[in-house]
Design a protein around this motif. Sequence first.
Motif, short mmCIF file in Angstrom:
data_model
loop_
_atom_site.label_atom_id
_atom_site.label_comp_id
_atom_site.label_asym_id
_atom_site.label_seq_id
_atom_site.Cartn_x
_atom_site.Cartn_y
_atom_site.Cartn_z
N ASP A 136 12.67 80.61 -89.86
CA ASP A 136 13.02 79.49 -90.74
C ASP A 136 11.80 78.76 -91.28
OD1 ASP A 136 15.65 80.07 -90.39
OD2 ASP A 136 16.12 78.36 -89.09
N GLU A 137 10.73 78.69 -90.48
CA GLU A 137 9.56 77.92 -90.90
C GLU A 137 8.45 78.80 -91.46
OE1 GLU A 137 8.53 74.43 -88.76
OE2 GLU A 137 10.26 74.57 -87.43
N GLY A 138 8.76 80.07 -91.73
CA GLY A 138 7.82 80.94 -92.42
C GLY A 138 6.54 81.21 -91.65
N ILE A 139 6.65 81.40 -90.33
CA ILE A 139 5.49 81.62 -89.48
C ILE A 139 5.20 83.12 -89.36
CG2 ILE A 139 4.57 81.35 -87.15
CD1 ILE A 139 4.71 78.75 -88.75
N ASP A 140 3.93 83.48 -89.47
CA ASP A 140 3.52 84.88 -89.31
C ASP A 140 3.22 85.22 -87.85
OD1 ASP A 140 3.44 85.73 -92.14
OD2 ASP A 140 1.86 84.21 -92.29
N VAL A 141 2.54 84.31 -87.14
CA VAL A 141 2.11 84.57 -85.76
C VAL A 141 2.33 83.31 -84.94
CG1 VAL A 141 0.22 85.28 -84.25
CG2 VAL A 141 0.33 86.19 -86.58
N ALA A 142 2.88 83.47 -83.73
CA ALA A 142 3.05 82.35 -82.80
C ALA A 142 2.35 82.68 -81.50
CB ALA A 142 4.53 82.08 -82.55
#
Length: 296
Positions: A136-142
């Motif tokens: 949902d928040e458009g994150i590539d890497v966490a």
Amino acid sequence: MDRWQAMRIFVKVAETESFTESARHLHMSAPAVTRAVAALEDLIGARLFVRTTRSVKLTEPGSRYLDDCRRILSDIAEAEAAAAGSYATPSGTLAITASALFGQMYVLPIVHDYLKAHPTLSGRLLFVDRLVNIVDEGIDVAIRIGRLPDSGFSATRVGSVRRVVCGAPAYFEEHGVPSSPADLKDHRIVASTSAWTSPEWRFARDQRVTIHSWLQCNTNDAAIATAVAGSALTRILHYQIGPALLEGRLQIVLADHEEPPLPIHVLYPEGRHAPAKVRAFVDLAVARLRENRLLN
């Protein structure tokens, strides 16, 4: 009807469980989203969702179709990226999330080096102490601390962190060193309410101690500063006091009574289909975090 666009809409509705929310994410009207899903159901001859006034849930055929759609859309994205060169060469903006202090202390230096090595790239960082929804928040890497739920994302373990009790040498000289968790009742404690909402501290072998705080702080930084000043003991994740440990300003006690450490993972959604910007950063982050002796 554009089959690819209809699949994309279907996947977003499945992820959000809402036609209205999907429309907002896709910059479409809610009726257009509803019509696209209905047309897709007519085309394949199966009901994909069970709709009520309060919820939208996948049917069993819908769940199977969702997996296939994700795979197909991923293949299309990979083909387009390869044609544009982004699959082979890092490009665009890389979005990364981590917890606030961990991100600032350990992830930010890696991002700096990565962006210097790839001057055509830009970065977007989201360092917050909450669980971020990657999709949902458009994150590539966490970079995540703790045990991971089954998400289907690719995850590489890079280290672990411990919950530790610590204090300054000056404090121990004045008040002594606790030899068991039960001894903490005789010591001054500064508690960070952002780290521990409960006054009960748990240790290995099901040991539990109810802490009566001498001081409560709403940030980890304030609790750590109080401990460094020699005023009290605190309990914190050990990576948060890495510099103070290396410099001898804090010492860990009760190490034999600690709970099992929490794993650290580098997490990303696309797996083998990840674009070059993600694969290159993941390779660098995994290597650098594994080299950090404070995280292992």
